[in-house]
Enzyme design. Sequence first.
Site, mmCIF file in Angstrom:
data_model
loop_
_atom_site.group_PDB
_atom_site.id
_atom_site.type_symbol
_atom_site.label_atom_id
_atom_site.label_comp_id
_atom_site.label_asym_id
_atom_site.label_seq_id
_atom_site.Cartn_x
_atom_site.Cartn_y
_atom_site.Cartn_z
ATOM 1 N N GLY A 39 2.599 -4.373 1.923
ATOM 2 C CA GLY A 39 1.832 -3.151 1.677
ATOM 3 C C GLY A 39 2.719 -1.940 1.520
ATOM 4 O O GLY A 39 3.922 -2.036 1.262
ATOM 5 N N ASP A 40 2.120 -0.784 1.693
ATOM 6 C CA ASP A 40 2.845 0.483 1.526
ATOM 7 C C ASP A 40 3.663 0.864 2.756
ATOM 8 O O ASP A 40 4.604 1.652 2.652
ATOM 9 C CB ASP A 40 1.860 1.623 1.211
ATOM 10 C CG ASP A 40 0.815 1.800 2.312
ATOM 11 O OD1 ASP A 40 0.378 0.785 2.907
ATOM 12 O OD2 ASP A 40 0.452 2.951 2.596
ATOM 13 N N ARG A 79 2.352 -10.943 0.787
ATOM 14 C CA ARG A 79 1.929 -9.613 0.320
ATOM 15 C C ARG A 79 2.563 -8.526 1.197
ATOM 16 O O ARG A 79 2.547 -8.603 2.413
ATOM 17 C CB ARG A 79 0.413 -9.506 0.395
ATOM 18 C CG ARG A 79 -0.158 -8.143 -0.008
ATOM 19 C CD ARG A 79 -0.365 -7.249 1.190
ATOM 20 N NE ARG A 79 -1.002 -5.968 0.827
ATOM 21 C CZ ARG A 79 -1.185 -4.971 1.675
ATOM 22 N NH1 ARG A 79 -0.783 -5.087 2.922
ATOM 23 N NH2 ARG A 79 -1.749 -3.868 1.277
ATOM 24 N N THR A 123 -3.382 0.035 10.754
ATOM 25 C CA THR A 123 -2.031 0.606 10.640
ATOM 26 C C THR A 123 -1.883 1.814 11.548
ATOM 27 O O THR A 123 -2.827 2.556 11.765
ATOM 28 C CB THR A 123 -1.714 1.018 9.179
ATOM 29 O OG1 THR A 123 -1.916 -0.092 8.337
ATOM 30 C CG2 THR A 123 -0.321 1.554 9.001
ATOM 31 N N THR A 141 -2.327 5.401 5.798
ATOM 32 C CA THR A 141 -3.010 4.148 6.105
ATOM 33 C C THR A 141 -4.056 3.953 5.012
ATOM 34 O O THR A 141 -4.398 4.894 4.305
ATOM 35 C CB THR A 141 -3.713 4.164 7.481
ATOM 36 O OG1 THR A 141 -4.782 5.114 7.439
ATOM 37 C CG2 THR A 141 -2.762 4.538 8.599
ATOM 38 N N GLY A 142 -4.562 2.749 4.909
ATOM 39 C CA GLY A 142 -5.565 2.490 3.885
ATOM 40 C C GLY A 142 -5.056 1.449 2.921
ATOM 41 O O GLY A 142 -4.165 0.663 3.254
HETATM 42 N N1 ASP Z 1 -1.800 0.416 4.522
HETATM 43 C C1 ASP Z 1 -1.832 -0.878 5.129
HETATM 44 C C2 ASP Z 1 -1.437 -1.908 4.131
HETATM 45 O O1 ASP Z 1 -1.813 -1.793 2.985
HETATM 46 C C3 ASP Z 1 -3.144 -1.283 5.677
HETATM 47 C C4 ASP Z 1 -3.958 -0.252 6.339
HETATM 48 O O2 ASP Z 1 -3.527 0.857 6.561
HETATM 49 O O3 ASP Z 1 -5.075 -0.565 6.661
HETATM 50 O O4 ASP Z 1 -0.795 -2.861 4.511
#
Ligand code: ASP
Length: 315
Positions: A198-199, A196, A168, A219-220
Amino acid sequence: MLIIASHNGAIGIAGAMRALKQGGSAMDAVEIGIRAVEADPADHTVGYNGYPNILGELELDASIMDGRSLNSGAVALMRGFPYAISVAREVMERKLPHVLLAGAGAERFAREIGAEAWDEMLTEEIRGVWRKRLADSSGEGDVPLLSDDRPLLEWVKLATDPERVAGTVNFIAIDGRGDIASGVSTSGWAWKYPGRIGDSPIIGAGNYADNRYGACACTGMGEMAIRASTARSVVLYLQMGMSLAEAARQAMLDLRDLGGDYIGGMNLIALNRDGAHIGMSSDAGRTYIYQQAEMAEHVEVEREMVEIPARWAGK
Ligand code: ASP
């Protein structure tokens, strides 16, 4: 003028700063910076050539927020259009009565506004990585048959790869007028369940900006930021009078209270309206980048670490 970004924003930060110096807005800088990452085939977590979902399809999520008006736009699960951040911005600027468009609706909107569409969003290399992951997960060395009539649930658990959850891109900018904007773009978890989200496209979870206080982007493991409203929490803690470091730290600490199985890594970058900035991570050694107008190039700095006890039970 200031830009902060996740470390993979390095490819776009110079162009973003150029835009600011030429009088562009924080929104322009964020969009320009992120587009460079979305087009980069070497970044497998954002835009073109990202890791696909479990079916081998690339579904993109992105959002942008204008801290001056608190307006925002977002897209999720969008296929076939590499510049998700630009489509997200158009959702806001075309004055739809909506903030977030997903899937077929996002693609229809992108087509209607003439957004750049690419026939091929994945290279053979990434298709090969996907196939190998499926073959390895099958335990038989073969790529399993993934079809509509076969439950995918077990496959996603098997194939979900903690090494490839993280990615991200985050960009936050303050322009010459003192306006703040923040943007996030991602291809999401590698091998995610189709559909799905994400955030990253969820305002308040992975992205939030408010001129009066500051901005934050994440991110995460997006599921955690959604459950804890992480980006909005940082800005709200600023509004409540905490320092930037206290606000960012508290939002990370909040994640420790989340119960359940899928607790993983989280990273955020944040700034306040005075231009102080910070990066946080649940992993040691993670970095982010920043550039002020008077700097010839960006600098990479370490994030502060706040441990989130790992309770990964997806394997
Ligand atoms: N936050 C992102 C998600 O959950 C993925 C990531 O940052 O690695 O889609």
